[in-house]
Write a protein that holds these residues in place. Structure first.
Motif, PDB file in Angstrom:
ATOM      1  N   ILE A 254       0.829  -1.204   0.000  1.00 19.23           N
ATOM      2  CA  ILE A 254       0.000   0.000   0.000  1.00 19.23           C
ATOM      3  C   ILE A 254       0.862   1.254   0.000  1.00 19.23           C
ATOM      4  O   ILE A 254       0.618   2.192  -0.768  1.00 19.23           O
ATOM      5  N   VAL A 255       1.887   1.271   0.844  1.00 17.83           N
ATOM      6  CA  VAL A 255       2.778   2.435   0.897  1.00 17.83           C
ATOM      7  C   VAL A 255       3.470   2.636  -0.450  1.00 17.83           C
ATOM      8  O   VAL A 255       3.553   3.757  -0.966  1.00 17.83           O
ATOM      9  N   GLY A 256       3.945   1.549  -1.052  1.00 20.37           N
ATOM     10  CA  GLY A 256       4.595   1.650  -2.358  1.00 20.37           C
ATOM     11  C   GLY A 256       3.648   2.110  -3.452  1.00 20.37           C
ATOM     12  O   GLY A 256       4.037   2.853  -4.355  1.00 20.37           O
ATOM     13  N   ALA A 257       2.381   1.690  -3.355  1.00 20.68           N
ATOM     14  CA  ALA A 257       1.387   2.108  -4.349  1.00 20.68           C
ATOM     15  C   ALA A 257       1.075   3.590  -4.219  1.00 20.68           C
ATOM     16  O   ALA A 257       0.987   4.316  -5.225  1.00 20.68           O
ATOM     17  N   VAL A 258       0.912   4.062  -2.982  1.00 13.04           N
ATOM     18  CA  VAL A 258       0.640   5.488  -2.763  1.00 13.04           C
ATOM     19  C   VAL A 258       1.815   6.330  -3.267  1.00 13.04           C
ATOM     20  O   VAL A 258       1.620   7.387  -3.891  1.00 13.04           O
ATOM     21  N   ALA A 259       3.034   5.865  -3.021  1.00  9.82           N
ATOM     22  CA  ALA A 259       4.220   6.580  -3.499  1.00  9.82           C
ATOM     23  C   ALA A 259       4.241   6.706  -5.014  1.00  9.82           C
ATOM     24  O   ALA A 259       4.871   7.615  -5.564  1.00  9.82           O
ATOM     25  N   ARG A 260       3.518   5.810  -5.704  1.00 10.42           N
ATOM     26  CA  ARG A 260       3.490   5.799  -7.170  1.00 10.42           C
ATOM     27  C   ARG A 260       2.216   6.408  -7.739  1.00 10.42           C
ATOM     28  O   ARG A 260       1.951   6.289  -8.926  1.00 10.42           O
ATOM     29  N   GLY A 261       1.414   7.069  -6.882  1.00 16.07           N
ATOM     30  CA  GLY A 261       0.290   7.843  -7.402  1.00 16.07           C
ATOM     31  C   GLY A 261      -1.076   7.217  -7.293  1.00 16.07           C
ATOM     32  O   GLY A 261      -2.020   7.665  -7.937  1.00 16.07           O
ATOM     33  N   ILE A 262      -1.228   6.168  -6.444  1.00 11.93           N
ATOM     34  CA  ILE A 262      -2.528   5.508  -6.269  1.00 11.93           C
ATOM     35  C   ILE A 262      -3.314   6.200  -5.157  1.00 11.93           C
ATOM     36  O   ILE A 262      -2.755   6.600  -4.140  1.00 11.93           O
ATOM     37  N   ASP A 263      -4.649   6.306  -5.357  1.00  5.37           N
ATOM     38  CA  ASP A 263      -5.520   7.011  -4.408  1.00  5.37           C
ATOM     39  C   ASP A 263      -6.416   6.087  -3.583  1.00  5.37           C
ATOM     40  O   ASP A 263      -6.859   6.465  -2.503  1.00  5.37           O
ATOM     41  N   MET A 264      -6.736   4.906  -4.105  1.00  8.89           N
ATOM     42  CA  MET A 264      -7.691   4.009  -3.444  1.00  8.89           C
ATOM     43  C   MET A 264      -7.204   2.575  -3.542  1.00  8.89           C
ATOM     44  O   MET A 264      -6.631   2.183  -4.570  1.00  8.89           O
ATOM     45  N   MET A 265      -7.452   1.798  -2.479  1.00  6.54           N
ATOM     46  CA  MET A 265      -7.096   0.383  -2.461  1.00  6.54           C
ATOM     47  C   MET A 265      -8.129  -0.389  -1.664  1.00  6.54           C
ATOM     48  O   MET A 265      -8.845   0.192  -0.849  1.00  6.54           O
ATOM     49  N   ASP A 266      -8.183  -1.704  -1.881  1.00  7.12           N
ATOM     50  CA  ASP A 266      -9.006  -2.581  -1.053  1.00  7.12           C
ATOM     51  C   ASP A 266      -8.287  -3.911  -0.924  1.00  7.12           C
ATOM     52  O   ASP A 266      -7.483  -4.281  -1.783  1.00  7.12           O
ATOM     53  N   CYS A 267      -8.572  -4.628   0.157  1.00  7.42           N
ATOM     54  CA  CYS A 267      -8.000  -5.962   0.311  1.00  7.42           C
ATOM     55  C   CYS A 267      -8.694  -6.675   1.458  1.00  7.42           C
ATOM     56  O   CYS A 267      -9.062  -6.048   2.453  1.00  7.42           O
ATOM     57  N   VAL A 268      -8.833  -7.997   1.340  1.00  2.55           N
ATOM     58  CA  VAL A 268      -9.398  -8.796   2.426  1.00  2.55           C
ATOM     59  C   VAL A 268      -8.357  -9.071   3.515  1.00  2.55           C
ATOM     60  O   VAL A 268      -8.692  -9.598   4.578  1.00  2.55           O
ATOM     61  N   LEU A 269      -7.106  -8.721   3.270  1.00  3.17           N
ATOM     62  CA  LEU A 269      -6.012  -9.152   4.144  1.00  3.17           C
ATOM     63  C   LEU A 269      -6.186  -8.767   5.612  1.00  3.17           C
ATOM     64  O   LEU A 269      -6.013  -9.627   6.492  1.00  3.17           O
ATOM     65  N   PRO A 270      -6.506  -7.507   5.964  1.00  7.47           N
ATOM     66  CA  PRO A 270      -6.588  -7.190   7.392  1.00  7.47           C
ATOM     67  C   PRO A 270      -7.651  -7.992   8.130  1.00  7.47           C
ATOM     68  O   PRO A 270      -7.424  -8.426   9.256  1.00  7.47           O
ATOM     69  N   SER A 271      -8.809  -8.207   7.486  1.00  6.24           N
ATOM     70  CA  SER A 271      -9.856  -8.972   8.171  1.00  6.24           C
ATOM     71  C   SER A 271      -9.560 -10.465   8.135  1.00  6.24           C
ATOM     72  O   SER A 271      -9.686 -11.160   9.153  1.00  6.24           O
ATOM     73  N   ARG A 272      -9.128 -10.984   7.011  1.00  2.47           N
ATOM     74  CA  ARG A 272      -8.816 -12.424   6.921  1.00  2.47           C
ATOM     75  C   ARG A 272      -7.657 -12.789   7.845  1.00  2.47           C
ATOM     76  O   ARG A 272      -7.698 -13.808   8.550  1.00  2.47           O
ATOM     77  N   SER A 273      -6.618 -11.968   7.868  1.00  4.79           N
ATOM     78  CA  SER A 273      -5.479 -12.245   8.745  1.00  4.79           C
ATOM     79  C   SER A 273      -5.879 -12.185  10.214  1.00  4.79           C
ATOM     80  O   SER A 273      -5.397 -12.973  11.031  1.00  4.79           O
ATOM     81  N   GLY A 274      -6.760 -11.235  10.548  1.00  3.54           N
ATOM     82  CA  GLY A 274      -7.224 -11.146  11.925  1.00  3.54           C
ATOM     83  C   GLY A 274      -7.884 -12.432  12.380  1.00  3.54           C
ATOM     84  O   GLY A 274      -7.656 -12.904  13.504  1.00  3.54           O
ATOM     85  N   ARG A 275      -8.675 -13.031  11.493  1.00  4.82           N
ATOM     86  CA  ARG A 275      -9.378 -14.264  11.868  1.00  4.82           C
ATOM     87  C   ARG A 275      -8.427 -15.448  12.004  1.00  4.82           C
ATOM     88  O   ARG A 275      -8.764 -16.439  12.637  1.00  4.82           O
ATOM     89  N   THR A 276      -7.244 -15.358  11.401  1.00  2.00           N
ATOM     90  CA  THR A 276      -6.274 -16.452  11.503  1.00  2.00           C
ATOM     91  C   THR A 276      -5.157 -16.133  12.496  1.00  2.00           C
ATOM     92  O   THR A 276      -4.134 -16.812  12.526  1.00  2.00           O
ATOM     93  N   GLY A 277      -5.355 -15.085  13.318  1.00  2.27           N
ATOM     94  CA  GLY A 277      -4.424 -14.823  14.403  1.00  2.27           C
ATOM     95  C   GLY A 277      -3.215 -13.987  14.043  1.00  2.27           C
ATOM     96  O   GLY A 277      -2.247 -13.933  14.802  1.00  2.27           O
ATOM     97  N   GLN A 278      -3.274 -13.315  12.891  1.00  2.00           N
ATOM     98  CA  GLN A 278      -2.166 -12.442  12.481  1.00  2.00           C
ATOM     99  C   GLN A 278      -2.546 -10.992  12.713  1.00  2.00           C
ATOM    100  O   GLN A 278      -3.606 -10.541  12.265  1.00  2.00           O
ATOM    101  N   ALA A 279      -1.670 -10.262  13.384  1.00  2.00           N
ATOM    102  CA  ALA A 279      -1.891  -8.840  13.626  1.00  2.00           C
ATOM    103  C   ALA A 279      -0.822  -8.029  12.909  1.00  2.00           C
ATOM    104  O   ALA A 279       0.372  -8.350  12.985  1.00  2.00           O
ATOM    105  N   PHE A 280      -1.247  -6.973  12.215  1.00  2.00           N
ATOM    106  CA  PHE A 280      -0.306  -6.036  11.599  1.00  2.00           C
ATOM    107  C   PHE A 280      -0.011  -4.930  12.611  1.00  2.00           C
ATOM    108  O   PHE A 280      -0.920  -4.345  13.182  1.00  2.00           O
ATOM    109  N   THR A 281       1.271  -4.673  12.829  1.00  2.00           N
ATOM    110  CA  THR A 281       1.674  -3.613  13.752  1.00  2.00           C
ATOM    111  C   THR A 281       2.751  -2.769  13.098  1.00  2.00           C
ATOM    112  O   THR A 281       3.282  -3.118  12.042  1.00  2.00           O
ATOM    113  N   ARG A 282       3.100  -1.664  13.759  1.00  2.00           N
ATOM    114  CA  ARG A 282       4.174  -0.792  13.258  1.00  2.00           C
ATOM    115  C   ARG A 282       5.496  -1.539  13.128  1.00  2.00           C
ATOM    116  O   ARG A 282       6.364  -1.151  12.358  1.00  2.00           O
ATOM    117  N   HIS A 283       5.620  -2.639  13.891  1.00  2.00           N
ATOM    118  CA  HIS A 283       6.875  -3.393  13.885  1.00  2.00           C
ATOM    119  C   HIS A 283       6.740  -4.716  13.147  1.00  2.00           C
ATOM    120  O   HIS A 283       7.491  -5.658  13.409  1.00  2.00           O
TER     121      HIS A 283
END
Length: 375
Positions: A254-283
């Protein structure tokens, strides 16, 4: 009625921040759209999704047309009322799911016939039918019907598919008609080929759309190949219209896409990963299922404002995940969606301040540090 519009408020390099205005509310860009496939963001209440900072949700034409059907949703007052989300909704065209989920599909110039993955019933989606379904749903941003070939594919396959998608785009535009307050986005195709992408962009601009999506990526080509395409593809699209990268992605995507001029994105990843015990954090990614968290009284991310981090320990999140308690999916999804929305907010601020390059460096450095050490 207020018309659909897009205004850029700041740029920093190729990165842009701005506002998409719709009758149902403004969408701050860069925007991440949580995916509400079957008229729900899994494990979340609509008010909770809004609390994370989401301005817009994505709904899925293929799934909703099969169950409960677009006609039923229309009779019940439209998708916004049906799912209790009064802000903007974007619906995809159904094309990608037909290609990836449907059994025994048959592709012709007219459209696609396929058997439902749910019960084997036979259906057809054409550009005209896709526009009809999305109108019945009442979505604010409608996607034109396209074909998305899986990568890798040979050049002729990609070229033929792109040209078919452009003919379908013209038919989608005609079928959509004049609907003040609603928007229709065209979808650029062309695989990894710069000249085919340019042909697609030119064809779409000749037809004329309210926004433009970069389609056909995040389908197995890998991040390096995707970024190579994004180095040129957004520049082939109009500067004054929103640019939407479909189906992306991980935080660094997402960060790389925004750097290249993208305005909108979607993905199942945050919700799907949450259900499988994966958390995205700053680290980076935390796997809450790991035994190291069983006695850890600390939060997932001390700087996060979500309920999972504010009110619960890693030990508790580990316990409810291992016990297969429903609250695990709820808290982990809430955390991930909050992380994604805070990521978008931080990028909007950095672009507005002209510090996006420094912000990117700090983002990557924090992720390279890895998770906090075990106790």
């Amino acid at each position: 009625m207020q018309r659909f519009s897009f205004a850029r408020t700041a740029t920093d390099g190729k990165a842009r921040t701005g506002v998409i205005s719709t009758p149902r509310g403004d969408i701050r860009t860069p925007a991440f759209m949580p995916v509400g496939t079957a008229a729900t963001v899994k494990a979340m209440m609509p008010a909770s999704v809004r609390e994370t900072g989401a301005d817009i949700l994505l709904g899925n034409t293929y799934h909703l047309m099969l169950r409960p059907t677009a006609e039923r949703i229309d009779r019940l007052g439209g998708l916004h009322k049906f799912m209790n989300w009064e802000r903007p909704i974007l619906t995809d065209s159904g094309g990608f799911q037909v290609m990836s989920l449907a059994a025994l599909r048959k592709l012709t110039e007219r459209g696609v016939t396929f058997k439902s993955h749910i019960d084997g019933s036979k259906h057809e989606i054409t550009p005209e039918r896709s526009m009809e379904i999305q109108k019945l749903l009442g979505s604010d941003i409608v996607m034109c019907f396209d074909e998305c070939p899986a990568l890798p594919a040979d050049r002729k396959t990609i070229s033929d598919s792109m040209q078919l998608s452009m003919r379908w785009a013209a038919r989608s535009r005609d079928a959509f008609g004049d609907r003040p307050g609603y928007a229709l986005f065209g979808i650029q195709q062309g695989g990894l080929e710069e000249d085919l992408r340019a042909q697609s962009a030119a064809a779409l601009q000749d037809i004329g759309f309210d926004g433009y999506a970069v389609g056909g990526l995040a389908v197995g080509e890998g991040q390096a190949a995707m970024f190579r395409v994004l180095d040129f593809a957004p520049d082939q699209l109009p500067q004054d219209k929103p640019r939407y990268l479909m189906g992306v992605g991980k935080p660094d995507d997402i960060v790389g896409a925004v750097a290249r001029g993208i305005d909108m994105m979607d993905c199942v990843l945050p919700s799907r990963s949450g259900r499988t015990g994966q958390a995205f954090t700053r680290h980076g990614v935390v796997n809450i299922k790991n035994a190291r968290h069983a006695d850890d009284p600390r939060p997932l991310d001390a700087a996060c404002r979500c309920p999972a981090c504010r009110d619960y320990s890693r030990a508790y999140l580990h316990h409810v995940f291992r016990s297969q308690e429903i609250i695990s999916s709820m808290l982990m999804t809430w955390h991930n969606l909050t992380y994604y929305q805070d990521l978008m907010s931080a990028m909007r601020a950095a672009i507005a301040q002209g510090t996006f390059a420094d912000w990117q460096d700090a983002f990557h450095a924090a992720r390279e540090e890895g998770d906090i050490p075990p106790l």
